[in-house]
Structures are given as C-alpha cells and as structure tokens.
Design a protein around this motif. Structure first.
Motif, PDB file in Angstrom:
ATOM      1  N   LEU A  90       0.825  -1.214   0.000  1.00  9.49           N
ATOM      2  CA  LEU A  90       0.000   0.000   0.000  1.00  9.49           C
ATOM      3  C   LEU A  90       0.856   1.259   0.000  1.00  9.49           C
ATOM      4  N   LEU A  91       2.177   1.063  -0.005  1.00  8.48           N
ATOM      5  CA  LEU A  91       3.136   2.146  -0.313  1.00  8.48           C
ATOM      6  C   LEU A  91       3.214   3.248   0.737  1.00  8.48           C
ATOM      7  N   GLY A  92       2.806   2.942   1.978  1.00 10.19           N
ATOM      8  CA  GLY A  92       2.927   3.927   3.047  1.00 10.19           C
ATOM      9  C   GLY A  92       4.031   3.547   4.021  1.00 10.19           C
ATOM     10  N   THR A  93       3.820   3.899   5.281  1.00  5.30           N
ATOM     11  CA  THR A  93       4.840   3.616   6.301  1.00  5.30           C
ATOM     12  C   THR A  93       4.394   2.480   7.214  1.00  5.30           C
ATOM     13  N   SER A  94       5.284   2.111   8.114  1.00  4.80           N
ATOM     14  CA  SER A  94       4.907   1.200   9.197  1.00  4.80           C
ATOM     15  C   SER A  94       4.049   1.989  10.196  1.00  4.80           C
ATOM     16  N   GLY A  95       3.439   1.258  11.134  1.00  6.17           N
ATOM     17  CA  GLY A  95       2.667   1.940  12.174  1.00  6.17           C
ATOM     18  C   GLY A  95       1.277   2.363  11.747  1.00  6.17           C
ATOM     19  N   LEU A  96       0.730   1.729  10.728  1.00  5.77           N
ATOM     20  CA  LEU A  96      -0.657   2.004  10.325  1.00  5.77           C
ATOM     21  C   LEU A  96      -1.258   0.747   9.703  1.00  5.77           C
ATOM     22  N   GLY A 150      -5.948   4.076  20.528  1.00  2.42           N
ATOM     23  CA  GLY A 150      -5.614   5.408  21.044  1.00  2.42           C
ATOM     24  C   GLY A 150      -5.545   6.460  19.949  1.00  2.42           C
ATOM     25  N   THR A 151      -4.854   7.552  20.238  1.00  3.08           N
ATOM     26  CA  THR A 151      -4.684   8.637  19.269  1.00  3.08           C
ATOM     27  C   THR A 151      -4.194   8.067  17.943  1.00  3.08           C
ATOM     28  N   PRO A 152      -4.806   8.443  16.835  1.00  2.00           N
ATOM     29  CA  PRO A 152      -4.402   7.858  15.548  1.00  2.00           C
ATOM     30  C   PRO A 152      -2.926   8.170  15.231  1.00  2.00           C
ATOM     31  N   PRO A 153      -2.261   7.275  14.500  1.00  2.00           N
ATOM     32  CA  PRO A 153      -0.853   7.484  14.135  1.00  2.00           C
ATOM     33  C   PRO A 153      -0.757   8.492  12.989  1.00  2.00           C
ATOM     34  N   VAL A 154      -0.866   9.771  13.338  1.00  2.00           N
ATOM     35  CA  VAL A 154      -1.106  10.830  12.355  1.00  2.00           C
ATOM     36  C   VAL A 154      -0.083  10.880  11.197  1.00  2.00           C
ATOM     37  N   PRO A 155       1.230  10.910  11.488  1.00  2.00           N
ATOM     38  CA  PRO A 155       2.170  10.982  10.349  1.00  2.00           C
ATOM     39  C   PRO A 155       2.018   9.789   9.403  1.00  2.00           C
ATOM     40  N   ASN A 156       1.749   8.641   9.985  1.00  2.00           N
ATOM     41  CA  ASN A 156       1.618   7.431   9.156  1.00  2.00           C
ATOM     42  C   ASN A 156       0.351   7.483   8.303  1.00  2.00           C
ATOM     43  N   ILE A 157      -0.647   8.182   8.818  1.00  2.00           N
ATOM     44  CA  ILE A 157      -1.886   8.321   8.050  1.00  2.00           C
ATOM     45  C   ILE A 157      -1.657   9.227   6.838  1.00  2.00           C
ATOM     46  N   TYR A 158      -0.889  10.305   7.028  1.00  2.00           N
ATOM     47  CA  TYR A 158      -0.560  11.160   5.879  1.00  2.00           C
ATOM     48  C   TYR A 158       0.117  10.319   4.792  1.00  2.00           C
ATOM     49  N   ALA A 159       1.095   9.516   5.224  1.00  2.00           N
ATOM     50  CA  ALA A 159       1.816   8.679   4.260  1.00  2.00           C
ATOM     51  C   ALA A 159       0.902   7.617   3.660  1.00  2.00           C
ATOM     52  N   GLY A 160       0.089   7.012   4.508  1.00  2.00           N
ATOM     53  CA  GLY A 160      -0.771   5.911   4.070  1.00  2.00           C
ATOM     54  C   GLY A 160      -1.802   6.360   3.040  1.00  2.00           C
ATOM     55  N   VAL A 161      -2.444   7.491   3.296  1.00  2.00           N
ATOM     56  CA  VAL A 161      -3.462   7.979   2.360  1.00  2.00           C
ATOM     57  C   VAL A 161      -2.810   8.312   1.015  1.00  2.00           C
ATOM     58  N   ALA A 162      -1.615   8.918   1.070  1.00  2.00           N
ATOM     59  CA  ALA A 162      -0.928   9.282  -0.183  1.00  2.00           C
ATOM     60  C   ALA A 162      -0.488   8.027  -0.941  1.00  2.00           C
ATOM     61  N   GLY A 163       0.078   7.056  -0.231  1.00  2.00           N
ATOM     62  CA  GLY A 163       0.514   5.808  -0.880  1.00  2.00           C
ATOM     63  C   GLY A 163      -0.671   5.089  -1.507  1.00  2.00           C
ATOM     64  N   MET A 164      -1.757   5.034  -0.772  1.00  2.00           N
ATOM     65  CA  MET A 164      -2.935   4.327  -1.289  1.00  2.00           C
ATOM     66  C   MET A 164      -3.532   5.010  -2.505  1.00  2.00           C
ATOM     67  N   SER A 165      -3.324   6.323  -2.620  1.00  2.00           N
ATOM     68  CA  SER A 165      -3.907   7.016  -3.784  1.00  2.00           C
ATOM     69  C   SER A 165      -3.242   6.505  -5.074  1.00  2.00           C
ATOM     70  N   ILE A 166      -1.982   6.096  -4.974  1.00  2.00           N
ATOM     71  CA  ILE A 166      -1.293   5.549  -6.163  1.00  2.00           C
ATOM     72  C   ILE A 166      -1.918   4.195  -6.534  1.00  2.00           C
ATOM     73  N   ILE A 167      -2.222   3.425  -5.520  1.00  2.00           N
ATOM     74  CA  ILE A 167      -2.874   2.119  -5.758  1.00  2.00           C
ATOM     75  C   ILE A 167      -4.270   2.322  -6.338  1.00  2.00           C
ATOM     76  N   GLU A 168      -4.986   3.292  -5.766  1.00  2.00           N
ATOM     77  CA  GLU A 168      -6.360   3.552  -6.245  1.00  2.00           C
ATOM     78  C   GLU A 168      -6.354   3.967  -7.712  1.00  2.00           C
ATOM     79  N   GLU A 169      -5.409   4.823  -8.084  1.00  2.00           N
ATOM     80  CA  GLU A 169      -5.381   5.315  -9.464  1.00  2.00           C
ATOM     81  C   GLU A 169      -5.065   4.172 -10.446  1.00  2.00           C
TER      82      GLU A 169
END
Ligand SMILES: Cc1ncc(COP(=O)(O)O)c(C=O)c1O
Length: 387
Positions: A219-225, A271-290
């Motif tokens: 999914l092309l993001g980071t660990s921790g998500l 707990g509190t969402p892993p915010v930096p990893n979410i930024y990376a995860g959403v961006a990585g997944m957009s490449i997969i979605e496209e």
C-alpha cells in the motif's frame, strides 16, 4: 491524472514516482514498499502543518476517516466495518480479546504460514484457556482447504488463514476455508498484509469474517498504520477487552465511568491515531487507487510468469506455485546460502530479502520486465548459491 484507457499507471508509466529506481532494482515490497514523491510530500505537508498551526486536531481526525474510507474502498467494504489500527498486532489482539474462548469452543486453528504475530497472539490466549491447533503444509508446500477441514470442528472458535504466505508466497483459498469454518460455526481471520494493494481483495466474496493488513508494504505507506475489517453482523457479539478511547461510542465525552464501545468497527480502534503514518498511508494508497488493484494484479501476474519461467530455465527450486491463482506478488527461490545471496544481489544494487532458506522476490506495480531480467542475469552469475 491518467487519461482512462491510455495510461494504466503501472510499470513504466508510474516508475518515475519512485526515486529508488534511479539507483536500484527494487524487489522488496514484501518488506516495505518503495518511497514515492507523493508520500514524501504528504509527510512534509504534515510537518509543515505542525510548524504553521501546531495541533491540527480536526484535520487529523478528518485524515483518519479518509484512511478508513480508502481501506473500505480497497476491500469493497462499508466504512463502518473498518477499524484503523497501528498494526496488524493491535487489530488482531483487539479482535481476539473479544472472543469468549470459554467452554467447549476454545480452539484457535492457525496455518503454519501465519506471520509470527498471529501465532503468538493465538498462543497468548492459552492463558485464557484456549487451545491452539496448527495446520501444516502438504508435501508440495501448499496448505489446501482439506488440511484445514481436518483441524476444524465444533470446538473451533477462530481459524487464522493468512491470505498469502510471507514465507513462501503460497496463496490460501480463503473462500473455501471460510466455508468449512462457517459450517462448523467458527470465525475466520485472513491476515492479508502480503496481499493488500497487490491483489484484488473483495470482502463480499472472500468469505472471511475479519481481514487485516497495513500500509508499509504494497500500500506504499509507512509502518505503524493498519486496518481491521470485521463483518457487520458480528459486531454486537464481539466486545474487545483490549481497547482505548478512540474505540468509545463518543470519544469527545471523555467519560471514565464505563465501557461503551462504538457500535461499528471503530470499537477495534485504540488510542490517538498514528497521524504521520496516516498522511503517508493515504498518499501511498492514492497511487494504488489510481492504478486499480485489478490492473496491478494482472501486471504482477505477468511479471511473475516471466520470473518463474526464467528461474525454471536456471534449474532453480521455486517453492511458490506456478499457477497465478495460487500465488501473488511474492515468488521465492531456494538457496544454499540465502544470506550470502541477498548480499551478493545488494552489491549489484538488486534489493531482495529472505526467509527460511528462500530468496524472496516481491513484484509490484512499479516493477518492469527489465527488473526481472536483471535479477535473472544476476542469479545466473550466482548459480552456485541456488539449490
Ligand atoms: C503477513 C504479515 N502479517 C503481519 C505483519 C506485521 O504485522 P504488524 O503490523 O503487527 O507489525 C507482516 C509484516 O511483516 C506480515 O507480512
């Protein structure tokens, strides 16, 4: 955005997004996906927002929900059936903590191909009276549904069948296994970390009651998500005792007087969402979605066939099945000294990894035929390190 039908966003069309290919042949997406410009920019955007505004709380919550929606779309699930987790370990622990595991139905059946975290969480339940049963591969290395059938009975609470083995690249027939499990009244968990982003996954036909994975690989993001999908009808029966405030029915009530989990799959958040990893995860997944997982799967299947043909020509032992329906992006090849082989390839700027005595070669949307040929040439030169 690509013009539909003219640019499939796989292979050469997407490779420029990933700087690593300027210097290396990257075949290690089973460990970590390659870093894209887009993911770097997203993480930098998170830092810039922190600098400029401090805590962007509302935007974080919105990003968390954007990730949940992306996972739902990827799995063809409803958003309400998806929990956002910090790892597969967290999601599976929460899920298993909600299983009664008492009385007659106290067994957890696991395949020998489960990732260590799933096996270890299963065995941890022995402290709660669970019994763990292992299903081992047949002579050809595959674990067919029949082998699961021998282990599943009315004492089985949960069956863990990873969608794709991180060790050998075998793909389980999750649908057939789920049918057997459901007939016996057991639930099914499919750890799909090695599949999500690289193969089409549809929870409506997969049959598993719970599906988990994360963003660091295909999914092309980071660990921790990560994520945990749970079939809607099951939620009222599953009350996780491993929990946290983001799993509450109203996180803003800040109430410490009771346990009232969310009615939907958010009850498996923590707990509190892993915010930096979410930024990376959403961006990585957009490449997969496209690109679309169907196109990615097809691209990978054709590279995989070329790779296996080449390995067979070399007379190598390939534990991964040839049939594309029984494998995914990971192809393994047996080595006499796999550590040395990985190092030799690394010296030639070819990045692979290893498990057991097997070299792991992971193919993804950004790989092209030249990557496969370059690897095959290098393996020919190092033929003595292949079994
Ligand atoms: C199949 C599978 N499951 C789980 C994991 C990791 O789980 P976690 O997110 O808990 O670290 C991996 C990662 O390497 C994996 O390959």
């Amino acid at each position: 955005m690509p013009v539909p039908g003219t640019d499939l966003r796989v292979g050469a069309a997407i490779r420029g997004e990933f700087p690593i290919f300027e210097t290396a042949t990257y075949l290690n997406s089973c460990s970590q996906g390659a870093l894209s410009h887009r993911v770097r920019e997203a993480v930098e955007g998170w830092l810039a927002g922190w600098d400029a505004n401090g805590a962007e709380w509302e935007f974080w919550v919105e990003r968390n929900e954007a990730f949940r929606s992306s996972i739902a779309a990827l799995l063809h699930a409803r958003t309400d059936d998806v929990a956002v987790t910090t790892s597969v370990s967290q999601g599976v622990s929460a899920l298993v903590s909600g299983l009664p595991l008492e009385g007659e139905r106290n067994r957890i059946v696991i395949s020998e191909y489960e990732f260590p975290t799933v096996g270890q969480i299963a065995h941890a339940q022995e402290l709660r009276g669970a019994e763990v049963v292992h299903v081992t591969p047949g002579e050809d290395g595959s674990i067919d549904a029949d082998r699961f059938a021998e282990a599943i009975d009315e004492r089985t609470a949960l069956v863990c069948c990873t969608t794709l083995s991180y060790r050998s690249g075998h793909r389980h027939d999750v649908t057939a296994i789920a049918e057997i499990a459901h007939e016996a009244g057991a639930l099914v968990l499919a750890d799909s970390y090695q599949a999500c982003g690289a193969v089409e996954l549809d929870v409506r036909s997969l049959g598993a009651d719970a599906v988990t994975g994360g963003t660091v690989k295909y999914l092309l993001g980071t660990s921790g998500l990560g994520f945990l999908y749970v079939r809607a009808g099951l939620l009222p029966k599953l009350l996780p005792s491993q929990t946290g405030w983001f799993a509450d029915e109203d996180i803003f009530r800040m109430d410490i007087s009771d346990y009232s989990p969310a009615a939907d799959a958010r009850r498996f958040d923590a707990g509190t969402p892993p915010v930096p990893n979410i930024y990376a995860g959403v961006a990585g997944m957009s490449i997969i979605e496209e690109a679309g997982t169907a196109a990615i799967e097809e691209h990978i299947a054709s590279l995989g066939a070329r790779l296996i043909d080449g390995l067979e020509e070399l007379g190598a032992v390939v534990p991964t099945p040839r049939d594309p329906a029984r494998r995914g992006p990971l192809v393994t090849v047996r080595s006499t000294d796999v550590r040395r082989l990985v190092d030799q390839l690394a010296a030639e700027k070819i990045v692979c990894s290893e498990r057991d005595s097997n070299l792991r070669i992971a193919l993804h949307l950004y790989n092209v035929e030249e990557d496969v040929d370059r690897l095959l040439d290098a393996l020919r030169e190092n033929r003595s390190l292949l079994a």
